[in-house]
Enzyme design. Structure first.
Site, PDB file in Angstrom:
ATOM      1  N   ASP A   1       0.866  -1.182   0.000  1.00  0.00           N
ATOM      2  CA  ASP A   1       0.000   0.000   0.000  1.00  0.00           C
ATOM      3  C   ASP A   1       0.899   1.227   0.000  1.00  0.00           C
ATOM      4  O   ASP A   1       1.807   1.327   0.845  1.00  0.00           O
ATOM      5  CB  ASP A   1      -0.880   0.031   1.258  1.00  0.00           C
ATOM      6  CG  ASP A   1      -1.957  -1.043   1.253  1.00  0.00           C
ATOM      7  OD1 ASP A   1      -1.872  -1.973   0.432  1.00  0.00           O
ATOM      8  OD2 ASP A   1      -2.874  -0.951   2.088  1.00  0.00           O
TER       9      ASP A   1
ATOM     10  N   ASP B   1     -15.545  -3.574   0.833  1.00  0.00           N
ATOM     11  CA  ASP B   1     -14.889  -3.163   2.078  1.00  0.00           C
ATOM     12  C   ASP B   1     -15.992  -2.839   3.074  1.00  0.00           C
ATOM     13  O   ASP B   1     -16.760  -1.897   2.851  1.00  0.00           O
ATOM     14  CB  ASP B   1     -14.005  -1.936   1.817  1.00  0.00           C
ATOM     15  CG  ASP B   1     -12.982  -2.184   0.706  1.00  0.00           C
ATOM     16  OD1 ASP B   1     -12.468  -3.314   0.625  1.00  0.00           O
ATOM     17  OD2 ASP B   1     -12.705  -1.264  -0.076  1.00  0.00           O
TER      18      ASP B   1
END
Ligand SMILES: O=C(O)c1ccccc1N[C@@H]1O[C@H](COP(=O)(O)O)[C@@H](O)[C@H]1O
Length: 243
Positions: free
Chosen positions: A13, A132
């Site tokens: 990330d 998510d």
């Protein structure tokens, strides 16, 4: 035939040019792990077949790391799942042009359903949708805004032909508290599409538990914090899930 071995996707990330891990995906909780390219090369050399690569600035709307991330994809010989800020034709074209194997859409699947239906029809297997969730409520825009019900959205995306889902329990993400196996079982029961599990992996036992869900439809697992915190090595992880 679906693969019988759980695929592992080490995560890189990227925020402000650095490889980072967050806790619950919250901006400001970053722990930095240095150069993203170095991290990606490390996972590739350790035997990864996939990389899960996220532009966190693009996801949060705080800029982007697009050129750096394209460089990481170009440097990889392995498959790359690319996500963060892919929300319109231009960002999708740029993401696909990196040569990544597939992209993972979050916010767009919640806010631009017609566009997502079109690009699923156009690009098929190169499009995954990230679901998510907090509880069963989807979150978009850097996980800061509610975006509807998980199961209603899943039903719509299934109808539109979505090839796979990346399911993240935000409450688990970056916490090393173990994956939400119950959520994963429920999502797998609600769809016949493969599911990539994300969030909470802390141990080889967690990975074995996810590998036990392969027959139910869990195809892969994203591993982040546990690898960076050296809870186990990637080689140990790959050996743990080999069937
Ligand atoms: O991966 C994270 O930790 C994360 C945290 C906060 C927001 C997003 C995060 N990651 C991934 O970003 C994409 C969503 O981006 P967008 O909504 O399409 O712009 C998705 O893959 C998230 O899992």
């Amino acid at each position: 035939m679906p693969p019988s071995t759980l695929e592992l996707l080490p995560a890189v990330d990227v925020r402000d040019g650095q490889a980072v891990r967050l806790v619950h995906g919250e901006s400001g909780t970053e722990t930095s792990y240095g150069d993203p390219l170095q991290a990606a090369v490390t996972w590739q050399e350790a035997g990864a077949e996939w990389l899960h690569l996220v532009d966190l600035d693009a996801a949060f709307g705080t800029g982007d790391n697009r050129e750096q991330i394209a460089g990481v994809v170009r440097a990889m010989d392995i498959k790359v799942e690319l996500s963060g800020g892919i929300r319109d034709d231009a960002s999708l074209a740029a993401a696909l042009a990196t040569g990544c194997t597939r992209v993972n859409l979050g916010t767009a699947a919640l806010e631009s359903p017609q566009w997502v239906a079109r690009i699923i029809a156009e690009h098929g297997d190169r499009i995954a949708v990230g679901l998510d969730v907090r509880g069963t409520t989807l979150r978009g825009r850097g996980w800061t805004r509610d975006g509807g019900d998980l199961y209603e959205t899943l039903e719509r995306l299934d109808r539109e032909g979505c090839a796979r889902y990346v399911v993240t329990d935000i409450a688990k993400d970056g916490t090393l508290q173990g994956p939400n196996l119950q959520l994963l079982k429920e999502v797998c029961a609600a769809t016949d599409r493969p599911v990539v599990a994300s969030g909470g992996v802390s141990s080889l036992a967690d990975l074995r538990a996810l590998a036990d869900l392969v027959p139910a439809g869990v195809e892969g697992a994203i591993v982040g914090k546990a690898l960076y915190a050296k809870a186990f090595t990637l080689q140990e992880a790959l050996a743990a899930v080999a069937r």
